[in-house]
Write a protein that holds these residues in place. Sequence first.
Motif, PDB file in Angstrom:
ATOM      1  N   THR A 277      34.057  39.724  29.671  1.00  0.00           N
ATOM      2  CA  THR A 277      35.320  39.542  28.948  1.00  0.00           C
ATOM      3  C   THR A 277      35.626  40.741  28.059  1.00  0.00           C
ATOM      4  O   THR A 277      36.784  41.182  27.963  1.00  0.00           O
ATOM      5  CB  THR A 277      35.250  38.256  28.097  1.00  0.00           C
ATOM      6  N   ILE A 278      34.591  41.293  27.426  1.00  0.00           N
ATOM      7  CA  ILE A 278      34.785  42.463  26.564  1.00  0.00           C
ATOM      8  C   ILE A 278      35.266  43.660  27.374  1.00  0.00           C
ATOM      9  O   ILE A 278      36.213  44.353  26.974  1.00  0.00           O
ATOM     10  CB  ILE A 278      33.477  42.788  25.823  1.00  0.00           C
ATOM     11  N   LEU A 279      34.623  43.933  28.513  1.00  0.00           N
ATOM     12  CA  LEU A 279      35.041  45.094  29.311  1.00  0.00           C
ATOM     13  C   LEU A 279      36.423  44.876  29.917  1.00  0.00           C
ATOM     14  O   LEU A 279      37.179  45.840  30.105  1.00  0.00           O
ATOM     15  CB  LEU A 279      34.000  45.412  30.381  1.00  0.00           C
ATOM     16  N   ALA A 280      36.761  43.626  30.229  1.00  0.00           N
ATOM     17  CA  ALA A 280      38.093  43.353  30.777  1.00  0.00           C
ATOM     18  C   ALA A 280      39.175  43.650  29.747  1.00  0.00           C
ATOM     19  O   ALA A 280      40.231  44.218  30.077  1.00  0.00           O
ATOM     20  CB  ALA A 280      38.171  41.903  31.239  1.00  0.00           C
ATOM     21  N   GLN A 281      38.930  43.297  28.505  1.00  0.00           N
ATOM     22  CA  GLN A 281      39.907  43.560  27.444  1.00  0.00           C
ATOM     23  C   GLN A 281      39.931  45.020  27.032  1.00  0.00           C
ATOM     24  O   GLN A 281      40.977  45.522  26.599  1.00  0.00           O
ATOM     25  CB  GLN A 281      39.603  42.669  26.234  1.00  0.00           C
ATOM     26  N   GLY A 282      38.804  45.706  27.157  1.00  0.00           N
ATOM     27  CA  GLY A 282      38.747  47.104  26.737  1.00  0.00           C
ATOM     28  C   GLY A 282      39.195  48.094  27.784  1.00  0.00           C
ATOM     29  O   GLY A 282      39.557  49.227  27.452  1.00  0.00           O
ATOM     30  N   CYS A 283      39.184  47.702  29.040  1.00  0.00           N
ATOM     31  CA  CYS A 283      39.550  48.633  30.132  1.00  0.00           C
ATOM     32  C   CYS A 283      40.630  47.993  31.002  1.00  0.00           C
ATOM     33  O   CYS A 283      40.369  47.583  32.140  1.00  0.00           O
ATOM     34  CB  CYS A 283      38.336  48.993  30.970  1.00  0.00           C
ATOM     35  N   PRO A 284      41.842  47.886  30.530  1.00  0.00           N
ATOM     36  CA  PRO A 284      42.892  47.210  31.306  1.00  0.00           C
ATOM     37  C   PRO A 284      43.405  48.027  32.491  1.00  0.00           C
ATOM     38  O   PRO A 284      44.101  47.466  33.342  1.00  0.00           O
ATOM     39  CB  PRO A 284      44.004  46.998  30.269  1.00  0.00           C
ATOM     40  N   ARG A 285      43.059  49.308  32.551  1.00  0.00           N
ATOM     41  CA  ARG A 285      43.577  50.156  33.621  1.00  0.00           C
ATOM     42  C   ARG A 285      42.585  50.357  34.764  1.00  0.00           C
ATOM     43  O   ARG A 285      42.741  51.276  35.576  1.00  0.00           O
ATOM     44  CB  ARG A 285      43.983  51.523  33.068  1.00  0.00           C
ATOM     45  N   LEU A 286      41.588  49.522  34.834  1.00  0.00           N
ATOM     46  CA  LEU A 286      40.582  49.666  35.885  1.00  0.00           C
ATOM     47  C   LEU A 286      41.197  49.486  37.270  1.00  0.00           C
ATOM     48  O   LEU A 286      41.977  48.556  37.513  1.00  0.00           O
ATOM     49  CB  LEU A 286      39.470  48.642  35.689  1.00  0.00           C
ATOM     50  N   LEU A 287      40.797  50.388  38.171  1.00  0.00           N
ATOM     51  CA  LEU A 287      41.174  50.281  39.577  1.00  0.00           C
ATOM     52  C   LEU A 287      40.007  49.831  40.446  1.00  0.00           C
ATOM     53  O   LEU A 287      40.214  49.191  41.482  1.00  0.00           O
ATOM     54  CB  LEU A 287      41.694  51.630  40.100  1.00  0.00           C
ATOM     55  N   LYS A 288      38.775  50.163  39.991  1.00  0.00           N
ATOM     56  CA  LYS A 288      37.580  49.815  40.760  1.00  0.00           C
ATOM     57  C   LYS A 288      36.491  49.388  39.792  1.00  0.00           C
ATOM     58  O   LYS A 288      36.206  50.074  38.823  1.00  0.00           O
ATOM     59  CB  LYS A 288      37.110  51.018  41.599  1.00  0.00           C
ATOM     60  N   LEU A 289      35.865  48.247  40.082  1.00  0.00           N
ATOM     61  CA  LEU A 289      34.808  47.706  39.230  1.00  0.00           C
ATOM     62  C   LEU A 289      33.631  47.309  40.111  1.00  0.00           C
ATOM     63  O   LEU A 289      33.797  46.591  41.096  1.00  0.00           O
ATOM     64  CB  LEU A 289      35.308  46.491  38.444  1.00  0.00           C
ATOM     65  N   GLU A 290      32.441  47.780  39.731  1.00  0.00           N
ATOM     66  CA  GLU A 290      31.215  47.449  40.457  1.00  0.00           C
ATOM     67  C   GLU A 290      30.216  46.846  39.470  1.00  0.00           C
ATOM     68  O   GLU A 290      29.875  47.467  38.463  1.00  0.00           O
ATOM     69  CB  GLU A 290      30.616  48.681  41.132  1.00  0.00           C
ATOM     70  N   LEU A 291      29.749  45.645  39.787  1.00  0.00           N
ATOM     71  CA  LEU A 291      28.795  44.929  38.951  1.00  0.00           C
ATOM     72  C   LEU A 291      27.490  44.787  39.718  1.00  0.00           C
ATOM     73  O   LEU A 291      27.460  44.184  40.801  1.00  0.00           O
ATOM     74  CB  LEU A 291      29.336  43.548  38.571  1.00  0.00           C
ATOM     75  N   VAL A 292      26.406  45.334  39.163  1.00  0.00           N
ATOM     76  CA  VAL A 292      25.093  45.319  39.808  1.00  0.00           C
ATOM     77  C   VAL A 292      24.130  44.519  38.946  1.00  0.00           C
ATOM     78  O   VAL A 292      23.898  44.863  37.782  1.00  0.00           O
ATOM     79  CB  VAL A 292      24.556  46.749  40.026  1.00  0.00           C
ATOM     80  N   GLY A 293      23.557  43.453  39.511  1.00  0.00           N
ATOM     81  CA  GLY A 293      22.577  42.656  38.774  1.00  0.00           C
ATOM     82  C   GLY A 293      23.129  42.006  37.528  1.00  0.00           C
ATOM     83  O   GLY A 293      22.391  41.812  36.555  1.00  0.00           O
ATOM     84  N   CYS A 294      24.404  41.656  37.526  1.00  0.00           N
ATOM     85  CA  CYS A 294      25.033  41.062  36.350  1.00  0.00           C
ATOM     86  C   CYS A 294      25.132  39.550  36.501  1.00  0.00           C
ATOM     87  O   CYS A 294      25.328  39.018  37.595  1.00  0.00           O
ATOM     88  CB  CYS A 294      26.436  41.649  36.139  1.00  0.00           C
ATOM     89  N   GLU A 295      25.011  38.875  35.363  1.00  0.00           N
ATOM     90  CA  GLU A 295      25.215  37.436  35.322  1.00  0.00           C
ATOM     91  C   GLU A 295      26.690  37.160  35.045  1.00  0.00           C
ATOM     92  O   GLU A 295      27.483  38.078  34.860  1.00  0.00           O
ATOM     93  CB  GLU A 295      24.325  36.805  34.254  1.00  0.00           C
ATOM     94  N   GLY A 296      27.031  35.884  35.017  1.00  0.00           N
ATOM     95  CA  GLY A 296      28.419  35.527  34.763  1.00  0.00           C
ATOM     96  C   GLY A 296      28.779  34.253  35.492  1.00  0.00           C
ATOM     97  O   GLY A 296      27.951  33.588  36.111  1.00  0.00           O
ATOM     98  N   SER A 297      30.068  33.931  35.439  1.00  0.00           N
ATOM     99  CA  SER A 297      30.535  32.706  36.074  1.00  0.00           C
ATOM    100  C   SER A 297      32.044  32.809  36.289  1.00  0.00           C
ATOM    101  O   SER A 297      32.619  33.906  36.306  1.00  0.00           O
ATOM    102  CB  SER A 297      30.178  31.490  35.209  1.00  0.00           C
ATOM    103  N   TYR A 298      32.656  31.652  36.414  1.00  0.00           N
ATOM    104  CA  TYR A 298      34.098  31.562  36.633  1.00  0.00           C
ATOM    105  C   TYR A 298      34.867  32.242  35.504  1.00  0.00           C
ATOM    106  O   TYR A 298      35.845  32.959  35.740  1.00  0.00           O
ATOM    107  CB  TYR A 298      34.474  30.090  36.752  1.00  0.00           C
ATOM    108  N   ASP A 299      34.437  32.056  34.254  1.00  0.00           N
ATOM    109  CA  ASP A 299      35.176  32.581  33.103  1.00  0.00           C
ATOM    110  C   ASP A 299      35.209  34.105  33.084  1.00  0.00           C
ATOM    111  O   ASP A 299      36.233  34.713  32.756  1.00  0.00           O
ATOM    112  CB  ASP A 299      34.556  32.048  31.807  1.00  0.00           C
ATOM    113  N   GLY A 300      34.071  34.737  33.405  1.00  0.00           N
ATOM    114  CA  GLY A 300      34.031  36.199  33.390  1.00  0.00           C
ATOM    115  C   GLY A 300      34.915  36.822  34.445  1.00  0.00           C
ATOM    116  O   GLY A 300      35.664  37.780  34.177  1.00  0.00           O
TER     117      GLY A 300
END
Length: 499
Positions: A277-300
């Motif tokens: 949620t923090i990175l989503a609010q801080g980087c609104p101009r993202l075109l490509k996002l890669e998550l490696v070994g990250c936790e999370g759920s529906y909310d993230g």
Amino acid sequence: MPTSPEENPNPNVKSAAAAKKRRSSLSDIWNNKDTQALKQLVLQMRAQSVSNSTTPPSEPESDIQSLTLDDPDPTRFSSGPDYTAVLSDKLLLSVLSKIPEQQHISNSLVCKRWCKLSGKLVRSIKLLDWEFLESGRLSYRFPGLIDIDLVRACVKSRRNSGIVMSHRLVSVHLDPNSIHGGFVGKEGFLGQEVVDGGVKVLVEGCANLRRIVLMNASVEGLGYLGEKCETLQELELHFSDDFALKGLFGCRNLQILKLVGCIDGLYNSVVSDIGLTILAQGCPRLLKLELVGCEGSYDGIKAIGQCCQMLEELILCDHRMDGGWLSALSFCSNLKTLKLQCCKVLDSSPGPDEHLGSCSTLEELHLHQCQLRDKQGVRALFLVCGTVRELVFGDCWGLDNTIFPAASVCRSLRNLSLEGCSLLTTEGLDSVVQSWKELEKLKVVSCNNIKDSEITPELATLFSVLKELKWRPDSRSFLSSGLEGTGIGQKGGRSLRRK
């Protein structure tokens, strides 16, 4: 007292004569300022070095042996004039830029001027020594850097260490004293204060960075990076927790972000819904996002879809997501490519079909080295990604005749690629491919249970209308078809053995 004529009445005279015959040492020549003897010594040393060299001498050996004080050109073995000295730095830099990049290192060894100019041409570097960065030599030596990888330098390692940790993402030498419980402890990495200090030194000398790979950076370090590097477009973060991602609020122009939370055997950091949620609010101009070994759920995932409305490509590698995250993809209103890599489970609890939704803009779905044994999770994935036009399977486990039919819901599919899917048979492929009326491209490689002899007339007719077909399912049949007519590989045929 009578003396023998053979005896020397004055022994001091004998010692003086012997001293005259003794060869002068280098210290005697230097102290006596004997320029002739010094010149002769230098010429002899040069001649000996040239004659002992493994490379061909620039002059014939006969000329070397004839060196004397009367040589008309005693400086012919000295370095020649520097013809590039008349060129301005701008012109010489333009000339050096035309030379291939692999020759920049050898060019930098010519002289100090070439070393400094060649450093300006280097755009990308992987740092191995953190001290080289802290001392300021990195920014002085390579002021034109736009891409730098600091991960290897952030790991404390011995150069003579026999333990090498190789991973798809990173390869480093490890100190055996820093390994605890299968992971490298915090003492095996540089502290956040050290990393932040190095980042400040780097940014002050190379303010035009566009891509940087960091490890164990804090909020202050990331904030300073975003504040000073306005041109930063791509960032890769290793060993970073949720609250360290607050520093991303300063990276307003960031377009590509790779967040590595956990690498088995190296480190284990937690990135949960809070960090997403923090990175989503801080980087609104993202075109490509890669998550490696990250936790999370529906909310993230939902926060990413709502805040990063320009996001076009999402990559999940070895994710630790809770059940139900697939339905959050419907909030990614501009997503065009979804890649799942090395995932042990797609979605453990996707929920009812009516709550899944769909990602209407999705065009490509890639599955590489994923576990596809969970029929419910695979079915939910294809329901969400029902609009894809390109479907790629690469070395996926569990893709058999009972799992593959779930892909038939993708009615608009035009490009199918199957590679390394050894459980799928010709019958299972035929039953699904026939349902895709818009299929234009088909690639089948290293699927050993798909046989040429089992191709039906309907499947052969479909092959004839495809725009592009790459058919190499069984490597053994491919080899036999290539040897057809040569007599090799047949009973009583030719042999490659030497007689």
